[in-house]
Motif scaffolding. Structure first.
Motif, PDB file in Angstrom:
ATOM      1  N   GLU A  30      32.585 -36.018   8.475  1.00 23.99           N
ATOM      2  CA  GLU A  30      31.358 -35.797   9.242  1.00 23.99           C
ATOM      3  C   GLU A  30      31.540 -36.366  10.641  1.00 23.99           C
ATOM      4  OE1 GLU A  30      26.524 -36.057   8.810  1.00 23.99           O
ATOM      5  OE2 GLU A  30      27.806 -36.906   7.242  1.00 23.99           O
ATOM      6  N   ALA A  31      31.356 -35.516  11.657  1.00 24.56           N
ATOM      7  CA  ALA A  31      31.658 -35.908  13.036  1.00 24.56           C
ATOM      8  C   ALA A  31      30.820 -37.090  13.515  1.00 24.56           C
ATOM      9  CB  ALA A  31      31.451 -34.714  13.967  1.00 24.56           C
ATOM     10  N   ALA A  32      29.594 -37.197  13.050  1.00 24.90           N
ATOM     11  CA  ALA A  32      28.690 -38.237  13.547  1.00 24.90           C
ATOM     12  C   ALA A  32      28.886 -39.588  12.877  1.00 24.90           C
ATOM     13  CB  ALA A  32      27.244 -37.801  13.377  1.00 24.90           C
ATOM     14  N   THR A  33      29.641 -39.624  11.766  1.00 28.72           N
ATOM     15  CA  THR A  33      29.827 -40.886  11.049  1.00 28.72           C
ATOM     16  C   THR A  33      31.284 -41.289  10.890  1.00 28.72           C
ATOM     17  OG1 THR A  33      29.945 -39.839   8.856  1.00 28.72           O
ATOM     18  CG2 THR A  33      27.743 -40.392   9.710  1.00 28.72           C
ATOM     19  N   GLY A  34      32.188 -40.298  10.976  1.00 31.33           N
ATOM     20  CA  GLY A  34      33.589 -40.592  10.726  1.00 31.33           C
ATOM     21  C   GLY A  34      33.892 -40.770   9.257  1.00 31.33           C
ATOM     22  N   GLU A  35      32.957 -40.405   8.388  1.00 31.27           N
ATOM     23  CA  GLU A  35      33.126 -40.574   6.944  1.00 31.27           C
ATOM     24  C   GLU A  35      33.325 -39.217   6.266  1.00 31.27           C
ATOM     25  OE1 GLU A  35      33.275 -43.491   5.490  1.00 31.27           O
ATOM     26  OE2 GLU A  35      32.789 -44.662   7.294  1.00 31.27           O
ATOM     27  N   VAL A  36      34.090 -39.216   5.174  1.00 32.77           N
ATOM     28  CA  VAL A  36      34.286 -38.005   4.373  1.00 32.77           C
ATOM     29  C   VAL A  36      32.956 -37.614   3.728  1.00 32.77           C
ATOM     30  CG1 VAL A  36      35.457 -37.017   2.383  1.00 32.77           C
ATOM     31  CG2 VAL A  36      36.696 -38.575   3.902  1.00 32.77           C
ATOM     32  N   PHE A  37      32.585 -36.334   3.816  1.00 33.32           N
ATOM     33  CA  PHE A  37      31.364 -35.919   3.127  1.00 33.32           C
ATOM     34  C   PHE A  37      31.578 -34.748   2.182  1.00 33.32           C
ATOM     35  CE2 PHE A  37      30.994 -32.795   6.506  1.00 33.32           C
ATOM     36  CZ  PHE A  37      30.172 -31.783   6.026  1.00 33.32           C
ATOM     37  N   ALA A  38      32.792 -34.176   2.168  1.00 24.53           N
ATOM     38  CA  ALA A  38      33.074 -33.104   1.218  1.00 24.53           C
ATOM     39  C   ALA A  38      34.564 -32.823   1.192  1.00 24.53           C
ATOM     40  CB  ALA A  38      32.305 -31.830   1.589  1.00 24.53           C
ATOM     41  N   VAL A 327      23.577 -34.120  23.331  1.00 23.87           N
ATOM     42  CA  VAL A 327      25.032 -34.248  23.245  1.00 23.87           C
ATOM     43  C   VAL A 327      25.371 -35.017  21.977  1.00 23.87           C
ATOM     44  CG1 VAL A 327      27.133 -35.125  24.327  1.00 23.87           C
ATOM     45  CG2 VAL A 327      25.285 -34.219  25.756  1.00 23.87           C
ATOM     46  N   GLY A 328      26.137 -34.388  21.123  1.00 22.75           N
ATOM     47  CA  GLY A 328      26.552 -35.025  19.879  1.00 22.75           C
ATOM     48  C   GLY A 328      28.005 -35.473  19.952  1.00 22.75           C
ATOM     49  N   PRO A 329      28.609 -35.758  18.817  1.00 26.20           N
ATOM     50  CA  PRO A 329      30.000 -36.200  18.785  1.00 26.20           C
ATOM     51  C   PRO A 329      30.970 -35.034  18.896  1.00 26.20           C
ATOM     52  CG  PRO A 329      29.152 -36.078  16.567  1.00 26.20           C
ATOM     53  CD  PRO A 329      27.992 -35.763  17.482  1.00 26.20           C
ATOM     54  N   LEU A 330      32.219 -35.354  19.169  1.00 23.98           N
ATOM     55  CA  LEU A 330      33.280 -34.353  19.113  1.00 23.98           C
ATOM     56  C   LEU A 330      33.680 -34.128  17.658  1.00 23.98           C
ATOM     57  CD1 LEU A 330      35.395 -35.399  22.227  1.00 23.98           C
ATOM     58  CD2 LEU A 330      33.475 -33.814  22.068  1.00 23.98           C
ATOM     59  N   VAL A 331      34.513 -33.135  17.428  1.00 28.99           N
ATOM     60  CA  VAL A 331      34.797 -32.701  16.069  1.00 28.99           C
ATOM     61  C   VAL A 331      35.628 -33.691  15.270  1.00 28.99           C
ATOM     62  CG1 VAL A 331      36.891 -31.423  16.665  1.00 28.99           C
ATOM     63  CG2 VAL A 331      35.529 -30.696  14.693  1.00 28.99           C
ATOM     64  N   SER A 332      36.481 -34.475  15.935  1.00 27.61           N
ATOM     65  CA  SER A 332      37.418 -35.327  15.205  1.00 27.61           C
ATOM     66  C   SER A 332      37.869 -36.491  16.063  1.00 27.61           C
ATOM     67  CB  SER A 332      38.650 -34.516  14.778  1.00 27.61           C
ATOM     68  OG  SER A 332      39.372 -34.090  15.927  1.00 27.61           O
ATOM     69  N   ALA A 333      38.493 -37.463  15.409  1.00 25.90           N
ATOM     70  CA  ALA A 333      39.064 -38.597  16.133  1.00 25.90           C
ATOM     71  C   ALA A 333      40.155 -38.126  17.083  1.00 25.90           C
ATOM     72  CB  ALA A 333      39.624 -39.614  15.145  1.00 25.90           C
ATOM     73  N   ALA A 334      40.964 -37.163  16.636  1.00 24.94           N
ATOM     74  CA  ALA A 334      42.044 -36.656  17.484  1.00 24.94           C
ATOM     75  C   ALA A 334      41.496 -35.987  18.735  1.00 24.94           C
ATOM     76  CB  ALA A 334      42.916 -35.683  16.690  1.00 24.94           C
ATOM     77  N   GLN A 335      40.415 -35.223  18.583  1.00 23.61           N
ATOM     78  CA  GLN A 335      39.828 -34.560  19.745  1.00 23.61           C
ATOM     79  C   GLN A 335      39.237 -35.589  20.705  1.00 23.61           C
ATOM     80  OE1 GLN A 335      40.168 -31.615  20.709  1.00 23.61           O
ATOM     81  NE2 GLN A 335      38.631 -31.356  22.308  1.00 23.61           N
ATOM     82  N   ARG A 336      38.614 -36.621  20.166  1.00 23.45           N
ATOM     83  CA  ARG A 336      38.073 -37.659  21.040  1.00 23.45           C
ATOM     84  C   ARG A 336      39.184 -38.347  21.834  1.00 23.45           C
ATOM     85  NH1 ARG A 336      34.854 -42.912  18.812  1.00 23.45           N
ATOM     86  NH2 ARG A 336      36.907 -43.328  17.917  1.00 23.45           N
ATOM     87  N   GLU A 337      40.295 -38.662  21.192  1.00 23.16           N
ATOM     88  CA  GLU A 337      41.397 -39.317  21.901  1.00 23.16           C
ATOM     89  C   GLU A 337      41.970 -38.403  22.974  1.00 23.16           C
ATOM     90  OE1 GLU A 337      42.137 -42.566  21.670  1.00 23.16           O
ATOM     91  OE2 GLU A 337      40.304 -42.440  20.461  1.00 23.16           O
ATOM     92  N   ARG A 338      42.016 -37.125  22.683  1.00 21.90           N
ATOM     93  CA  ARG A 338      42.518 -36.167  23.670  1.00 21.90           C
ATOM     94  C   ARG A 338      41.618 -36.154  24.903  1.00 21.90           C
ATOM     95  NH1 ARG A 338      41.477 -30.896  24.958  1.00 21.90           N
ATOM     96  NH2 ARG A 338      43.237 -29.684  25.748  1.00 21.90           N
ATOM     97  N   VAL A 339      40.315 -36.101  24.686  1.00 19.60           N
ATOM     98  CA  VAL A 339      39.369 -36.077  25.797  1.00 19.60           C
ATOM     99  C   VAL A 339      39.437 -37.385  26.585  1.00 19.60           C
ATOM    100  CG1 VAL A 339      36.915 -36.013  26.384  1.00 19.60           C
ATOM    101  CG2 VAL A 339      37.838 -34.392  24.724  1.00 19.60           C
ATOM    102  N   LEU A 340      39.484 -38.500  25.893  1.00 22.10           N
ATOM    103  CA  LEU A 340      39.557 -39.790  26.581  1.00 22.10           C
ATOM    104  C   LEU A 340      40.840 -39.924  27.390  1.00 22.10           C
ATOM    105  CD1 LEU A 340      38.119 -42.178  23.845  1.00 22.10           C
ATOM    106  CD2 LEU A 340      37.023 -41.469  25.984  1.00 22.10           C
ATOM    107  N   GLY A 341      41.912 -39.307  26.929  1.00 22.26           N
ATOM    108  CA  GLY A 341      43.153 -39.297  27.709  1.00 22.26           C
ATOM    109  C   GLY A 341      42.977 -38.584  29.038  1.00 22.26           C
ATOM    110  N   HIS A 342      42.255 -37.460  29.020  1.00 21.46           N
ATOM    111  CA  HIS A 342      41.958 -36.749  30.269  1.00 21.46           C
ATOM    112  C   HIS A 342      41.089 -37.617  31.184  1.00 21.46           C
ATOM    113  CE1 HIS A 342      43.629 -32.728  29.662  1.00 21.46           C
ATOM    114  NE2 HIS A 342      43.250 -32.797  28.388  1.00 21.46           N
ATOM    115  N   VAL A 343      40.121 -38.319  30.599  1.00 28.41           N
ATOM    116  CA  VAL A 343      39.238 -39.175  31.398  1.00 28.41           C
ATOM    117  C   VAL A 343      40.041 -40.280  32.078  1.00 28.41           C
ATOM    118  CG1 VAL A 343      37.343 -40.838  31.284  1.00 28.41           C
ATOM    119  CG2 VAL A 343      37.174 -38.665  30.041  1.00 28.41           C
ATOM    120  N   GLU A 344      40.948 -40.886  31.369  1.00 31.61           N
ATOM    121  CA  GLU A 344      41.745 -41.965  31.960  1.00 31.61           C
ATOM    122  C   GLU A 344      42.616 -41.438  33.098  1.00 31.61           C
ATOM    123  OE1 GLU A 344      41.399 -45.262  31.444  1.00 31.61           O
ATOM    124  OE2 GLU A 344      39.662 -44.405  30.407  1.00 31.61           O
ATOM    125  N   ARG A 345      43.180 -40.268  32.937  1.00 32.80           N
ATOM    126  CA  ARG A 345      43.976 -39.679  34.024  1.00 32.80           C
ATOM    127  C   ARG A 345      43.083 -39.320  35.212  1.00 32.80           C
ATOM    128  NH1 ARG A 345      46.679 -37.835  29.476  1.00 32.80           N
ATOM    129  NH2 ARG A 345      45.428 -35.933  29.298  1.00 32.80           N
TER     130      ARG A 345
END
Length: 478
Positions: A30-38, A327-345
């Motif tokens: 689940e994108a909003a919790t980071g927990e498995v839901f199914a 504005v909600g969360p991104l789809v996954s931890a990997a997608q969030r890290e990708r976006v944050l990498g662009h922000v840092e650059r």
């Protein structure tokens, strides 16, 4: 492994539910919790083979013997079943990928049935054949036939709409479909299977087999597939295009974008900022046509930066199931890290005016972010970030603005803002892109959608979307 009411342990192949050949499964987070839901079944190459074989058999079965009007009735029934599930489907997608429920209710709830019903109406009115008199005598009988077995490979960002934009016209044309959604949004893909089963679609007409990249590659390369319809990244699209070219296989590719929002000197900034969320940050920025490059005239640059910054800073970030969330969360931890990498650059080449961080809460959230003083040649202005990040770029005059707009590898969307609609239209005509709006941007079911350059090949929606699933044959008669 989890056990929940949302679990989907079986694939949908040939009108029935079957476990994966190798028992593979995937835990949906689940994108909003980071927990498995199914947990969902995951197809391997053997399962893809079974699904394609089922689609091939269905192509010559009862489905093939239906007249267009009869087929349209079944597709209309399919639309009705999608409508009946729209509320639960919308909420399910919001849990899977973080889309705010206010948007999901439209694009994942209402739109699938609406699009499907539109294509059913087109197919019901489409003649199987027509006679065209020849200038030298006789005539030509032009027949329309389904292209065959369609491999539909879809993404996680707008999972229901983007699947239906392929499935609905394919079924309306008389094709059969193997739908391979991504694991992240496999759960809602099975809603299409539920609807197909309830509507009485013949066995094998629609098969739903979520899978990873290996399964997708196998499906695209399968010798019994007649056409590929893909939405996803430009990198994956290039690989699919190479395969399709080698196999001389028809392909529709709806790929990435880095669209502009061109603010003309006479633009109404209240109108512009009022629609900023819908045009530039829909679905938390996880939108291929999002207008994330904002072009502002130097004479109003500071004013535009201030307005954009204030609007973005004021957006409500929160639980995607809360109707007030923008504005909600991104789809996954990997997608969030990708976006944050662009922000840092981006911090090294531009001025951060708001956002840039991570809210103190569970889930894959990124603060809505704005960069000012951006050079159009910089990475954050040229690369698709696919997150809530905007760039404000100055331009000298309108020729410069158009040059900046077209200085991109992509060409999918775009918007022009002007108090003079005619002036806005003249600017819109100069932007090299597949779609563009004037003081507005919204896909319409009866108008073609797609890109140019690295944004893809072919079109979906409109009559053009149906035509790509038909092949014509000419019968010359003396």
């Amino acid at each position: 492994m989890t056990s929940s009411e949302y679990d989907r342990p079986a694939l949908y192949v040939e009108g029935g539910w079957t476990e994966p050949a190798k028992g593979a499964s995937y835990e949906v987070i689940e994108a909003a919790t980071g927990e498995v839901f199914a947990t969902t079944a995951l197809a391997g190459t053997d399962d893809i083979d079974r699904a394609v074989a089922a689609a091939r058999r269905a192509l010559t079965g009862p489905w093939a013997r239906l007249r267009p009007a009869e087929r349209a009735q079944l597709v209309t029934a399919f639309a009705g079943e999608l409508d009946a599930r729209r509320k639960t489907t919308a909420a399910l997608v919001s849990r899977e990928n973080g889309m705010p429920i206010s948007l999901s209710r439209t694009v994942n709830g209402s739109a699938p049935g609406f699009i499907t019903r539109y294509y059913a109406s087109l197919a019901g009115d489409l003649p199987d054949e027509e006679s065209r008199p020849s200038p030298t005598g006789g005539d030509t009988l032009v027949t329309r036939q389904p292209v065959g077995v369609v491999a539909a490979v879809t993404p996680w960002n707008y999972p229901q709409s983007l699947a239906v934009m392929k499935v609905a016209p394919a079924l309306a044309a008389g094709c059969t479909v193997v739908l391979k959604p991504p694991p992240e949004t496999a759960l809602d893909a099975f809603v299409l299977a539920d609807a197909a089963e309830a509507a009485g679609l013949p066995a094998g007409v629609l098969n739903v087999v979520p899978g990873d990249r290996e399964a997708g590659v196998h499906l695209v390369e399968h010798p019994d597939v007649d056409k590929v319809a893909f939405t996803g990244s430009t990198a994956a699209g290039r690989a699919i295009a190479e395969t399709a070219g080698r196999l001389l296989r028809p392909v529709t590719l709806e790929l990435g974008g880095k669209s502009v929002s061109l603010v003309a000197d006479d633009a109404d900034l209240d109108l512009f900022t009022g629609k900023l969320l819908d045009v530039s940050l829909p679905n938390n920025g996880q939108t291929c046509h999002a207008a994330t490059r904002i072009l502002a005239p130097v004479g109003r640059y500071d004013e535009v930066v201030e307005a954009v910054t204030a609007t973005v800073a004021g957006l409500r970030v929160g639980d995607p199931l809360d109707r007030a969330t923008q504005v909600g969360p991104l789809v996954s931890a990997a997608q969030r890290e990708r976006v944050l990498g662009h922000v840092e650059r981006g911090r090294t080449s531009a001025r951060l005016t708001t956002g840039g961080g991570v809210p103190d809460r569970p889930g894959w959230f990124v603060e809505p972010t704005v960069f000012a003083d951006v050079d159009n040649s910089s990475a954050i202005a040229q690369e698709e970030i696919f997150g809530p990040v905007l760039c404000v770029i100055p331009y000298r005059d309108e020729d410069h603005a158009v040059a900046l707009a077209n200085d991109s590898a992509y060409g999918l969307g775009g918007v022009v803002w002007s108090a003079d609609a005619g002036h806005g239209l003249s600017l819109a005509r100069r932007i090299h892109t597949g779609t563009v709006g004037v003081n507005h941007y919204e896909l319409h079911v009866n108008a073609p959608f797609g890109g140019v350059k690295a944004s893809g090949l072919g079109r979906e929606l409109g009559p053009e979307g149906l035509a790509s699933y038909l092949v014509t044959k000419s019968v010359y008669r003396g």
